[in-house]
Design an enzyme around this catalytic site. Structure first.
Site, PDB file in Angstrom:
ATOM      1  N   CYS A 190      -5.088  12.566  12.772  1.00 15.46           N
ATOM      2  CA  CYS A 190      -5.624  11.293  12.317  1.00 15.46           C
ATOM      3  C   CYS A 190      -5.602  10.361  13.499  1.00 15.46           C
ATOM      4  O   CYS A 190      -5.255  10.755  14.599  1.00 15.46           O
ATOM      5  CB  CYS A 190      -4.796  10.721  11.181  1.00 15.46           C
ATOM      6  SG  CYS A 190      -3.275  10.020  11.777  1.00 15.46           S
ATOM      7  N   ARG A 237       0.212  14.176  13.500  1.00 15.63           N
ATOM      8  CA  ARG A 237       0.797  14.022  12.151  1.00 15.63           C
ATOM      9  C   ARG A 237       0.861  15.313  11.336  1.00 15.63           C
ATOM     10  O   ARG A 237       0.176  15.449  10.311  1.00 15.63           O
ATOM     11  CB  ARG A 237       0.052  12.944  11.364  1.00 15.63           C
ATOM     12  CG  ARG A 237       0.301  11.575  11.901  1.00 15.63           C
ATOM     13  CD  ARG A 237      -0.415  10.521  11.114  1.00 15.63           C
ATOM     14  NE  ARG A 237       0.463   9.862  10.169  1.00 15.63           N
ATOM     15  CZ  ARG A 237       0.142   8.745   9.534  1.00 15.63           C
ATOM     16  NH1 ARG A 237      -1.016   8.185   9.729  1.00 15.63           N
ATOM     17  NH2 ARG A 237       0.977   8.184   8.705  1.00 15.63           N
ATOM     18  N   LYS A 286       0.837  -1.210   0.000  1.00 12.38           N
ATOM     19  CA  LYS A 286       0.000   0.000   0.000  1.00 12.38           C
ATOM     20  C   LYS A 286       0.870   1.258   0.000  1.00 12.38           C
ATOM     21  O   LYS A 286       0.624   2.201  -0.750  1.00 12.38           O
ATOM     22  CB  LYS A 286      -0.894   0.011   1.245  1.00 12.38           C
ATOM     23  CG  LYS A 286      -1.590   1.333   1.484  1.00 12.38           C
ATOM     24  CD  LYS A 286      -2.475   1.315   2.696  1.00 12.38           C
ATOM     25  CE  LYS A 286      -1.784   1.707   3.976  1.00 12.38           C
ATOM     26  NZ  LYS A 286      -1.472   3.150   4.097  1.00 12.38           N
TER      27      LYS A 286
END
Ligand code: UD1
Length: 418
Positions: A116, A121, A22
């Protein structure tokens, strides 16, 4: 809302072909934005994050086809430089498309990615690096307005932390800049090298990826190309952990053992027998999982933060007490309470988790708090006696291609209840 139902206790065995990574597909698709020609990208797993990336590409005006794990992208028709706010919210890593679209259109508008599930982040490192490359960035009403109409100019960039996303965004922005960009203290993750290999095959001149100094000699344009995404080392670790907790044995194929050195070390320390042959490995669970005194997540090539939940899940059944120190993300332990619902005995304080091994786990209802935390719950529930119901599974679909089907094929009693 769909949930995963697991009846734990089956001893799993069989062969699993590990999906593409991914964390490589997303930056590679962002890289396709720079290419004046068709890009054919093989080994793209069927994930909701890949679906979101395709929507972003189509939003730019690209033509995209996804069939049998191959994405075909043609960005010659791109005519828009905005990323839809909803897509940005759906996938925080949408921020990697910033570098691609800036390189292509010399303009970009994205909404500020907020916090998140893993903590705040920020993207300060991305933005200060882009500014050094000559990009003007204004923030208004939660949107970042980026403008490089006067050109992107190669520069020396010193990252204060080797951020994966920032390294990727710099590479993408600098690939078609004027002059040479040097990234000092670059991230060294294999997914960075995969991005550089893809871009180089499209005509870029990027040297040193995989080391802490990356040189990007800007070229005028990139052309279409064909590329195959590297295997997903975190998915491999997920299935290794599933073998360990179920007393099972797996052959994992389509892996890259050289990307997994720290992971293999941890699984061996816990007593698993692992033999590696070319691009596959066989893992056999020990009779009793051994404790690991300390595992510390750090940047590559050290133990990856994303595999922390999976190894902790395994250590819940170890003989003795293990310690895990999370050094990358502030808020990564939200799945621990859920593991404790399954009968684990884990305490956390700050960045440290102390895992006291228990004799057995038992089925329970639990909620996925994030992608890898959710996968850790699936792993633990495979070993738990009785039925577990795992909810909020959209997180898992972001990173795992058909996890229930894969586990059914190796003997698990697992299904999705719609
Ligand atoms: C990528 C991976 C993610 C993995 C992580 C660390 C993708 C899509 N995601 O995320 O799965 O867990 O690397 O290996 O590839 N930071 C800042 N300022 C910045 C950028 C980062 O403070 O501008 C901090 C972050 O908050 C975090 C740390 O640096 O604490 C690591 O982040 P980074 O390496 O950038 O991870 P991502 O690229 O977001």
């Amino acid at each position: 809302m769909a949930e995963i139902i697991v009846n734990g206790g089956n001893r799993l065995s069989g062969e699993i072909a590990v999906q593409g990574a991914k964390n490589s597909v997303l930056p590679v698709l962002a890289g396709a934005v720079l290419c004046d020609g068709e890009c054919i990208i093989h080994n793209c797993p069927n994930l909701s994050d890949v679906g979101t990336s395709i929507k972003i590409l189509r939003g730019f005006g690209a033509r995209v086809k996804y069939q049998n794990n191959t994405v075909t992208v043609d960005c010659r028709s791109i005519n828009n430089y905005k990323i839809d706010d909803n897509l940005m919210r759906e996938m925080r890593s949408s921020v990697v498309f910033l570098g691609g679209i800036l390189g292509r259109m010399r303009r970009a508008v994205i909404s500020s990615p907020g916090g998140c599930e893993l903590g705040p982040r920020p993207i300060d490192l991305h933005l200060s690096a882009l500014k050094k490359l000559g990009v003007l960035i204004e923030e208004e009403h939660g949107f970042l307005n980026c403008n490089a109409e006067n050109g992107i100019i190669g520069s020396e960039i010193h990252l204060t932390f080797p951020s994966v996303g920032a390294t990727e965004n710099i590479i993408l922005t600098a690939a078609t800049a004027k002059g040479v960009t040097v990234i000092h203290n670059a991230a060294r993750e294999p997914e960075i090298s995969d991005l550089a290999d893809f871009l180089n095959s499209a005509g870029a001149r990027i040297y040193g990826s995989g080391s802490d100094t990356v040189y990007i000699h800007g070229v005028e344009r990139l052309h279409g190309t064909t590329h195959t995404i590297i295997p997903d080392r975190i998915v491999a670790a997920t299935y290794m952990s599933a073998a360990a907790v179920t007393g099972g044995k797996f052959v994992l194929t389509h892996i890259m053992p050289s990307h997994m050195v720290a992971l293999l070390h941890a699984f061996r320390e816990s007593g698993c027998d692992i033999s590696v042959k070319g691009k596959s490995l066989t893992i056999t669970a020990p009779k009793q999982i051994l404790r690991i005194p300390t595992v510390r997540s750090l940047v590559y090539p050290a133990f990856p933060t994303d595999a922390g939940p999976l190894v902790i899940s395994m250590l819940t059944l170890a003989e003795g007490t293990s310690v895990f120190v999370e050094n990358i993300f502030e808020n990564r332990f939200r799945y621990i309470n859920e593991l404790n619902r399954l009968g684990a005995s884990i305490k956390t304080e700050g960045k440290v988790a102390v895992i006291e091994g228990v004799k057995s786990l038992s089925g329970a209802r639990c909620v996925c708090p994030d992608l890898r935390g959710g996968a850790a719950l699936v792993v633990a529930s495979l070993a738990a006696n009785g039925e577990s119901q795992i909810t909020n599974i959209s997180h898992i679909n972001r990173g795992y291609d058909n996890i229930t089907g894969v586990l059914q094929n190796v003997g698990a009693d697992i299904k999705i209840k719609e």
